[in-house]
Design a protein around this motif. Structure first.
Motif, PDB file in Angstrom:
ATOM      1  N   THR A  38     -34.235  39.017  34.606  1.00 28.57           N
ATOM      2  CA  THR A  38     -35.486  38.546  35.210  1.00 28.57           C
ATOM      3  C   THR A  38     -36.613  38.364  34.201  1.00 28.57           C
ATOM      4  N   LEU A  39     -36.354  38.648  32.936  1.00 28.55           N
ATOM      5  CA  LEU A  39     -37.395  38.521  31.913  1.00 28.55           C
ATOM      6  C   LEU A  39     -37.048  37.401  30.941  1.00 28.55           C
ATOM      7  N   PRO A  40     -38.037  36.621  30.575  1.00 29.56           N
ATOM      8  CA  PRO A  40     -37.763  35.523  29.635  1.00 29.56           C
ATOM      9  C   PRO A  40     -37.495  36.060  28.226  1.00 29.56           C
ATOM     10  N   GLY A  41     -36.660  35.332  27.510  1.00 25.76           N
ATOM     11  CA  GLY A  41     -36.413  35.645  26.111  1.00 25.76           C
ATOM     12  C   GLY A  41     -35.398  36.739  25.844  1.00 25.76           C
ATOM     13  N   ASP A  68     -31.593  37.948  25.672  1.00 24.82           N
ATOM     14  CA  ASP A  68     -30.235  37.426  25.594  1.00 24.82           C
ATOM     15  C   ASP A  68     -29.302  38.369  26.355  1.00 24.82           C
TER      16      ASP A  68
END
Length: 177
Positions: free
Chosen positions: A103-106, A108
């Motif tokens: 749910t968090l950008p960036g 991997d």
């Protein structure tokens, strides 16, 4: 894991001091869950406060000896005869980590899954080798340790299967391409 009940169970066998309880716990569980000696003594203090153990004085070397009370025996009997509750699942740091990563950008997520799978497979190999080595020259007293190793093997196998599922779901999210 209930340290409280584990210590009471060990005291049913015979009175002991804290360090003996720690060693006995680790020995009987195959050292799968190391105990901090401070945790042992804090738990013993609470058990004494709750009238489940009592201090029997010190041995010749200054160790305070604890023994179980009748109330403590009743408590541990109840623990052994009651199932472990499944109503609220234990916190699973890995599941929380991957859920948040999704749910968090960036982040991997695939790399996190890959990294965890490598560690889990290595642990599975170690548990399996330890179990094979112990079983090859098993003594009657090894049964408890073998049960713990079997539990660790099954849990780790399930974790690896779950990681495979997580990876498959990630691929589904990515779509064809």
């Amino acid at each position: 894991m209930s340290i409280r009940h584990s210590l009471l169970a060990l005291l049913q066998d015979r009175p002991r001091y804290g360090y003996q309880l720690r060693i006995e716990f680790e020995d009987r569980t195959g050292s799968a869950w190391p105990l901090n000696i401070g945790q042992v003594y804090t738990t013993l203090d609470r058990l004494e406060r709750d009238s489940l153990v009592r201090k029997d004085g010190a041995d010749g070397e200054g160790h305070v000896i604890y023994s179980i009370t009748a109330e403590g025996r009743a408590e541990v009997r109840g623990w052994f005869t009651s199932p472990v509750p499944r109503s609220s699942p234990p916190r699973n740091e890995l599941a929380i980590k991957l859920a948040l990563a999704l749910t968090l950008p960036g982040v991997d997520v695939g790399a996190a899954i890959h990294s965890q799978r490598a560690v889990s497979i290595r642990a599975l190999q170690d548990y399996t080798k330890a179990r094979r080595d112990m079983a090859s020259h098993q003594r009657p007293t090894d049964t408890a340790r073998l049960l713990v190793l079997d539990s660790l093997i099954f849990q780790t196998e399930a974790e690896v299967r779950w990681l495979d599922l997580c990876e498959a779901r990630l691929m589904q999210l990515a779509g064809p391409g």
